[in-house]
Design a protein around this motif. Structure first.
Motif, short mmCIF file in Angstrom:
data_model
loop_
_atom_site.label_atom_id
_atom_site.label_comp_id
_atom_site.label_asym_id
_atom_site.label_seq_id
_atom_site.Cartn_x
_atom_site.Cartn_y
_atom_site.Cartn_z
N ASP A 250 0.67 -1.10 0.17
CA ASP A 250 -0.03 0.14 -0.13
C ASP A 250 0.78 1.31 0.03
O ASP A 250 0.60 2.13 -0.66
CB ASP A 250 -1.13 0.22 1.33
N ALA A 251 1.93 1.17 0.61
CA ALA A 251 2.81 2.43 1.06
C ALA A 251 3.68 2.42 -0.52
O ALA A 251 3.73 3.74 -0.89
CB ALA A 251 3.76 2.21 2.00
N ASN A 252 3.93 1.57 -1.10
CA ASN A 252 4.67 1.83 -2.54
C ASN A 252 3.56 2.52 -3.50
O ASN A 252 4.01 3.24 -4.03
CB ASN A 252 4.85 0.29 -3.10
N GLU A 253 2.27 1.89 -3.41
CA GLU A 253 1.40 2.41 -4.39
C GLU A 253 1.13 4.07 -3.82
O GLU A 253 0.95 4.81 -4.80
CB GLU A 253 -0.07 1.70 -4.48
N LYS A 254 0.99 4.29 -2.89
CA LYS A 254 0.81 5.63 -2.34
C LYS A 254 1.71 6.62 -2.55
O LYS A 254 1.75 7.68 -3.19
CB LYS A 254 0.62 5.72 -0.75
N PHE A 255 3.10 6.09 -2.54
CA PHE A 255 4.25 6.81 -2.92
C PHE A 255 4.30 6.95 -4.25
O PHE A 255 4.65 8.09 -5.08
CB PHE A 255 5.50 6.11 -2.37
N ALA A 256 3.90 6.07 -5.09
CA ALA A 256 4.05 6.15 -6.57
C ALA A 256 2.84 7.28 -7.05
O ALA A 256 3.14 7.96 -7.98
CB ALA A 256 3.77 4.89 -7.51
N ARG A 257 1.93 7.38 -6.46
CA ARG A 257 0.59 8.33 -6.77
C ARG A 257 1.32 9.77 -6.65
O ARG A 257 0.86 10.68 -7.19
CB ARG A 257 -0.66 8.04 -6.22
N ALA A 258 1.85 9.78 -5.28
CA ALA A 258 2.46 11.15 -4.93
C ALA A 258 3.35 11.68 -5.55
O ALA A 258 3.44 12.95 -5.91
CB ALA A 258 2.91 10.94 -3.22
N HIS A 259 4.25 10.88 -6.25
CA HIS A 259 5.30 11.20 -6.96
C HIS A 259 5.13 11.09 -8.61
O HIS A 259 5.88 11.18 -9.37
CB HIS A 259 6.69 10.66 -6.67
N GLY A 260 3.75 10.71 -8.92
CA GLY A 260 3.66 10.75 -10.64
C GLY A 260 4.16 9.57 -11.35
O GLY A 260 4.21 9.67 -12.31
#
Length: 290
Positions: free
Chosen positions: A247-257
């Motif tokens: 979940d953290a990976n995907e949240k990070f990916a969304r936050a950084h485009g």
């Protein structure tokens, strides 16, 4: 021609390409080969080719194939690939994904056209066109004239969980954001296995692969499960576990485009997007500290 006639972009995500045969026969298309292809096309293909010649006079169209996807014609122009409707009016740049066979049809053709220099994120280069025909020179699969300077991405906000560590423990470290259904990610994984690198793989789901990522992450042997997933093999010893790290990976990916895969990050934070051949990867990785 008005830029209105150029349709917006398709944003379907990349997906893995099955083994491609006969690439060499396609890669060498030159002016004579292009003329031969256009000469033997079906009447419907020839009609679209004639329309494109009138509407895109500065674009050297090598091949038109209206039989790949119903209602669309696939157009090859040098190392570029795009799509038009059968009227030749609307032009689309991006990915065509077959959801039944789970295959990225665009990626398959791009590998045939230019297998050594294909960049997975090339479709992003379609923005900020400066002229009517500019999108065709910056479309999916276009070859850059010079290597792009790496961007930088700090990974300090990511937790230690959510990572699958594999490769050579003594090698330089690279972090890879990947999707197990992404063909470029599989190609990258196979290349990295032949190199002296330590890989920290962080799965993100851009192709509906979260269930598969959960299985890999919760497997008793994550490295083995990772390669089984890329190979399309059944996972052995899959289980259940806390997947909040994913979940953290995907949240990070969304936050950084990070909307596409793979994304490769060196230990010093330098980042490149898309697949690179082994020589280019080695040069990029060598530029960072261990």
């Amino acid at each position: 021609m008005s830029a209105i006639d150029y349709i917006a972009f398709w944003r379907l995500r990349p997906r893995f390409i099955a083994t491609i045969a006969g690439c060499a026969a396609v890669v060498g298309i030159g002016a004579a080969g292009a003329a031969a292809d256009l000469g033997i096309m079906s009447p419907s293909n020839q009609k679209v080719a004639a329309l494109l010649k009138a509407r895109l006079p500065r674009t050297d169209v090598s091949k038109v194939d209206c039989g790949v996807v119903d209602g669309l014609c696939e157009v090859t122009a040098g190392s570029n690939l795009f799509y038009v409707d059968r009227s030749g009016r609307y032009l689309m740049i991006g990915r065509v994904y077959d959801m039944e066979t789970r295959q990225d049809l665009t990626a398959t053709r791009l590998l045939e056209i230019n297998p050594d220099t294909l960049i997975g994120g090339a479709a992003k280069a379609n923005n900020a066109a400066s002229s009517d025909e500019a999108p065709l020179t910056r479309g999916a699969g276009s070859q850059p004239t010079a290597p792009a300077a790496p961007q930088h991405l700090s990974l300090t906000s990511l937790p230690a969980t959510g990572a699958i560590v594999w490769g050579k423990p003594s090698g330089k470290t690279v972090t890879v954001f990947s999707d197990f259904r992404c063909g470029y990610c599989r190609a990258l994984s196979n290349t990295l296995r032949t190199m002296n690198v330590r890989v920290i793989e962080r799965p993100i789901s851009v192709l509906g692969s979260r269930d598969l990522a959960n299985q890999v992450y919760c497997a008793k042997n994550r490295e083995e499960a990772l390669h089984q997933a890329y190979a399309g093999e059944p996972l052995r010893n899959a289980g259940t576990c806390d997947t909040s790290g994913l979940d953290a990976n995907e949240k990070f990916a969304r936050a950084h485009g990070l909307s596409g895969t793979p994304v490769i990050v060196r230990a010093d934070g330098a980042m490149i997007e898309g697949y690179r051949p082994k020589e280019a990867l080695a040069a990029f990785i060598a530029g960072g500290r261990s």
